[in-house]
Design an enzyme around this catalytic site. Structure first.
Site, PDB file in Angstrom:
ATOM      1  N   ARG A  86       0.834  -1.206   0.000  1.00 39.81           N
ATOM      2  CA  ARG A  86       0.000   0.000   0.000  1.00 39.81           C
ATOM      3  C   ARG A  86       0.870   1.258   0.000  1.00 39.81           C
ATOM      4  NH1 ARG A  86      -5.398   1.805   0.591  1.00 39.81           N
ATOM      5  NH2 ARG A  86      -6.116  -0.326   0.322  1.00 39.81           N
TER       6      ARG A  86
ATOM      7  N   GLU B 253      -9.807   5.705   7.087  1.00 43.72           N
ATOM      8  CA  GLU B 253      -8.387   6.030   7.114  1.00 43.72           C
ATOM      9  C   GLU B 253      -7.989   7.328   6.400  1.00 43.72           C
ATOM     10  OE1 GLU B 253      -8.014   2.010   5.476  1.00 43.72           O
ATOM     11  OE2 GLU B 253      -6.151   1.887   6.619  1.00 43.72           O
TER      12      GLU B 253
HETATM   13  N1  MTE Z   1     -12.274   5.173  14.310  1.00 45.10           N
HETATM   14  C1  MTE Z   1     -12.327   4.908  15.626  1.00 45.10           C
HETATM   15  N2  MTE Z   1     -13.090   5.694  16.419  1.00 45.10           N
HETATM   16  N3  MTE Z   1     -11.620   3.881  16.181  1.00 45.10           N
HETATM   17  C2  MTE Z   1     -10.813   3.075  15.411  1.00 45.10           C
HETATM   18  O1  MTE Z   1     -10.195   2.155  15.927  1.00 45.10           O
HETATM   19  N4  MTE Z   1      -9.947   2.592  13.162  1.00 45.10           N
HETATM   20  C3  MTE Z   1      -9.647   3.150  11.834  1.00 45.10           C
HETATM   21  C4  MTE Z   1     -10.876   3.794  11.228  1.00 45.10           C
HETATM   22  N5  MTE Z   1     -11.507   4.669  12.183  1.00 45.10           N
HETATM   23  C5  MTE Z   1     -10.732   3.347  14.009  1.00 45.10           C
HETATM   24  C6  MTE Z   1     -11.512   4.408  13.497  1.00 45.10           C
HETATM   25  C7  MTE Z   1      -9.133   2.164  10.885  1.00 45.10           C
HETATM   26  S1  MTE Z   1      -7.508   1.748  10.964  1.00 45.10           S
HETATM   27  C8  MTE Z   1      -9.915   1.617   9.919  1.00 45.10           C
HETATM   28  S2  MTE Z   1      -9.283   0.564   8.754  1.00 45.10           S
HETATM   29  C9  MTE Z   1     -11.354   1.894   9.835  1.00 45.10           C
HETATM   30  O2  MTE Z   1     -11.780   2.772  10.861  1.00 45.10           O
HETATM   31  C10 MTE Z   1     -12.092   0.553   9.928  1.00 45.10           C
HETATM   32  O3  MTE Z   1     -13.444   0.681   9.925  1.00 45.10           O
HETATM   33  P1  MTE Z   1     -14.312   0.880   8.601  1.00 45.10           P
HETATM   34  O4  MTE Z   1     -13.854  -0.119   7.595  1.00 45.10           O
HETATM   35  O5  MTE Z   1     -15.697   0.663   9.064  1.00 45.10           O
HETATM   36  O6  MTE Z   1     -14.062   2.290   8.145  1.00 45.10           O
HETATM   37 MO1  MOS Z   2      -7.146  -0.197   9.388  1.00 46.39          MO
HETATM   38  S1  MOS Z   2      -5.107   0.124   9.476  1.00 46.39           S
HETATM   39  O1  MOS Z   2      -7.032  -0.997   7.829  1.00 46.39           O
HETATM   40  O2  MOS Z   2      -7.318  -1.481  10.489  1.00 46.39           O
END
Ligand code: MTE
Ligand code: MOS
Length: 761
Positions: A319, A705
């Site tokens: 990535r 992200e």
């Molecule tokens: N938001 C919160 N509040 N807590 C989290 O741990 N993780 C992030 C993001 N937002 C996270 C977050 C990461 S690393 C990812 S990959 C995505 O949320 C995962 O969730 P989604 O696929 O539903 O966006």
């Molecule tokens: Mo998010 S780094 O893809 O869990």
């Protein structure tokens, strides 16, 4: 508009609702894995025996003294493993190692009636080590050629010829540190065994299916003998994508051997010393521009600090390589990647998954070269944006590049950037010891897992006879609001009010073979699956209704008495993806998420301390499924990125002393997280309008992200503020994180107007 993306008029998606658990989060009623301990009788507690060495062979392990400690019930060692002694998917992570690979590596685990008994037991275990040479710093690993895994290359065109013919060529090195996840809830697992030997593990995991698989292979049982449930996480941020598996396996092993529930929860120090973090990266680069400041070629080598085992380092590197272009067209590119092996924690996924590191490289290149080219950085960046018809270095056409431009112009306007640049100049002219600067950076982030097979989701939707609905899907909730969105998707697809729908915790016995809740794709994947399940039910209900327009409850009742199936399993897979991981070419992403941030900072010339005065963001979430949730994701992601880039400073002992390899910043007292004080004084976030995404559920885009990378604007603003202490045209190298100390040294170099160490070659 596709059928997937089309939204009915009375949609529940798109409403600005609070997070479905917000009230429970703030009142303390929300249950996390470790809260279940108090509801579970006869629980045993697990405590690790950790290596004090960065690298050593275990020559003797004597557990008998631990068993003498009151309350110690059992010590788990390699001899207890009935299945495979491995906690990873690459078979390079022995659960009980005979050779310890980092300070904190668990040699064995002690089970006690209380946590204190287990701790005292662990202290009584005798371990002899034969220390071995260690590699700690990333630069040491590069010098020693200590690498692991594949060495992918993304290549397009003829970079050597392009650089040979370029009007301006520069070269340099860019280093960036990793980042501790610092989720509020540390790693936790609670395992039970029922009368039939069925293992039930409650785990704080982003990837219940893989936790299930690892537990099963450690126990030597099939997957159907293990169920993993995740109620919710107090944050994951990628840190619970791979890392929970071993801890879950320890708890499960303890439970099967003792017949009692076993709880394993790391305290903060253990969590920080034992678990993987964001990868630090080292990059060398050579870049060429034409006379108008257009990029003509980039030759770069990215080396990540993988730590002791591969974990997710290869996909993270992929990535990173797929994001060195960020939002810029670079005709000729060669980006090589390597994963270093060091004697540190096994670095892992962290919000952005290598994307931030890749993008930091090109933003660093542009930020350092702009003054040398004599082009304003805002202009330099804009000149290099992708336009329609161009493709990324890995061969994927860039769809909707105009959205970056639109967001850029909107930020310039809403942030009143031109007027404020004049204010910044006036401020700098009248303040000898302070400097302000304003920088804009774009984000283009690919959505989908690079590995095509992971782009599938599942759901289970039950409509009960009384018209109430229960949904299950394969994703986990870590605060990002996935469950809120899935409730909205179900209510929209079924055409009923949100209150009629309830969501049950994520479990591997409800939806099997799931992908990690990661890559920001979970709303796309599970949303597609929930919608599919709802539509199956709706198709049957429509037949029952036969155009009569019955009310929901009546329709459901009638369907039941007509013996019509009222539940369905839904499935979704993202179409149109392909990826060749050897050639590093293909169409790995369904679409790109875009965003732009403008950040103004102020730097103090005596100390390098800095404040973020104002941030303006325009971010593309398609047609938002849940605007409040998305706003929170943008704000939270940005601030987490700001922490990575300006505050959070992981330090390992790189000396040859007895502490070699130890993480010296292993608690909140030495590891500075963003807090209220570091928030921008002003933070304006707008969601990009007219941004319907045809290829995703109800026209939405992923959000989790991408906003983290908007914080690169803070780093670029700090660079420019430091440069403003020197003569015009000063190119500044800024360390990452740009802590006050780093900013101070950068501005000292600018002040001394020492010729930039980077010269045109
Ligand atoms: N938001 C919160 N509040 N807590 C989290 O741990 N993780 C992030 C993001 N937002 C996270 C977050 C990461 S690393 C990812 S990959 C995505 O949320 C995962 O969730 P989604 O696929 O539903 O966006
Ligand atoms: Mo998010 S780094 O893809 O869990």
């Amino acid at each position: 508009m596709s059928r997937l993306s089309e939204r009915p008029g009375d949609a529940v998606v798109g409403l600005a609702l609070p997070h479905e658990s917000a009230d429970r989060h703030v009142t303390g009623h929300a249950l996390y894995t470790d809260d279940l301990v108090h509801r579970t009788p006869r629980v045993l507690h697990a405590h690790p025996v950790c290596s004090p060495h960065a690298h050593a062979r275990v020559t003797r392990l004597e557990v008998a003294p631990a068993l003498q400690v009151e309350g110690v019930v059992r010590v788990l060692t390699v001899d207890d493993v009935p299945g495979v002694n491995d906690a990873g998917v690459k078979h390079d992570e022995p659960l009980f190692p005979s050779e310890v690979m980092f300070v904190g590596h668990a040699v064995c685990w002690v089970l006690g009636e209380t946590l204190e008994a287990a701790r005292l037991g662990a202290a009584a275990v005798q371990v002899d080590y034969d220390p071995l040479p260690s590699v700690v710093a990333l630069t040491e690993a590069i010098a020693a050629e200590s690498f692991q895994g594949a060495r992918p290359v993304v290549e397009r065109g003829d970079v050597d010829a392009a650089l040979a013919g370029a009007a301006h060529v520069f070269e340099g090195t860019t280093e960036m540190a990793g980042q501790e996840h610092f989720y509020l809830e540390t790693h936790a697992s609670l395992a039970l065994v029922d009368e039939g030997g069925q293992v039930f593990v409650q785990s704080s995991t982003q990837h219940p299916t893989e936790t299930q698989e690892i537990v099963a292979h450690v126990l030597g049982v099939p997957s159907h003998a293990v169920t993993v449930q995740c109620l919710r996480m107090g944050g994951g941020f990628g840190g619970k994508e791979m890392q929970p598996h071993g801890f879950a396996a320890i708890a499960a092993l303890g439970a099967t051997l003792t017949g009692r529930p076993v709880r394993l929860r790391l305290d903060r120090t253990h969590d920080m010393t034992m678990t993987g973090k964001r990868h630090g990266f080292h990059a060398t680069w050579k870049v060429g521009f034409d006379d108008d400041g257009r990029l003509v070629g980039l030759d770069t080598t990215l080396t990540s600090d993988g730590g002791w085992s591969l974990d997710l380092s290869e996909p993270v590197l992929a990535r990173a390589l797929c994001h060195v272009d960020n939002a810029y067209w670079i005709p000729h590119v060669r980006a090589r990647g390597r994963v270093a092996r060091t004697h540190k924690t096994s670095q892992t996924a962290f919000r952005g998954f290598g994307g931030p590191q890749g993008m930091l490289v090109i933003e660093d290149v542009l930020g350092r070269c702009a003054p040398l080219l004599g082009i304003d950085p805002i202009d330099l960046r804009r000149r290099n944006f992708y336009v329609e018809g161009q493709a990324t270095p890995y061969g994927q056409p860039v769809r909707h590049p105009d959205r970056v431009r639109a967001a850029w112009e909107q930020v310039l306007a809403s942030g009143d950037v031109v007027r404020r640049q004049a204010e910044v100049a006036a401020f700098n002219a009248s303040h000898p010891h302070r400097r302000r600067a304003l920088a804009l950076t774009p984000v283009k982030f690919g959505i989908s897992f690079n590995f095509t097979a992971f782009n599938q989701g599942g759901a289970l939707v039950h409509v009960y006879k009384d018209g109430s609905v229960l949904i299950n899907h394969g994703g986990t909730e870590m605060g990002q609001g996935l469950h809120t969105k899935m409730l909205q998707v179900a209510a929209t697809s079924l055409g009923i009010p949100l209150e009629r729908v309830r969501l049950a915790p994520t479990r591997t016995d409800k939806v099997p073979n799931t992908s990690a809740t990661a890559a920001s794709s979970s709303a796309d994947l599970n949303g597609g699956a929930v919608k599919d399940a709802c539509e199956q039910v709706m198709a049957r209900l429509r037949e029952v209704d036969a155009g009569r327009g019955l009310a929901w409850d009546d329709l459901v009742r009638e369907a039941y008495f007509s013996r019509v199936q009222l539940w369905a399993a839904g499935f979704y897979r993202t179409e149109g993806l392909h990826w060749d991981p050897v050639a590093m070419q293909g169409h790995p992403f369904k679409y790109f998420s875009y965003g732009v941030a403008a950040t103004e900072v102020e730097v103090d010339g005596f100390t390098g301390s800095h404040t973020t005065r104002r941030v303006d963001i325009v971010h593309d979430v398609g047609d938002s499924l849940s605007p409040l949730v998305d706003l929170g994701q943008v704000e939270g992601g940005f601030v987490q990125g700001l922490g990575w880039l300006t505050l959070e400073d992981l330090r390992w002992d790189e000396s040859d002393g007895s502490g070699r390899g130890r993480l010296t910043t292993q608690s909140a007292s030495t590891y500075k997280l963003p807090s209220l004080g570091e928030l921008p004084d002003e933070l304006h976030v707008a969601l990009l309008e007219h941004a319907h995404e045809d290829g995703a559920v109800y026209g939405s885009k992923a959000v989790g992200e991408p906003p983290l990378m908007l914080a690169l604007s803070v780093r670029e603003a700090l660079r420019q503020a430091a440069a403003a202490f020197g003569p015009p045209g000063t190119s500044v190298e800024l360390a990452s994180p740009a802590t006050p100390e780093a900013v101070f040294w950068a501005l000292e170099r600018a002040r001394a107007a020492a010729p930039a160490p980077m010269v045109e070659v």
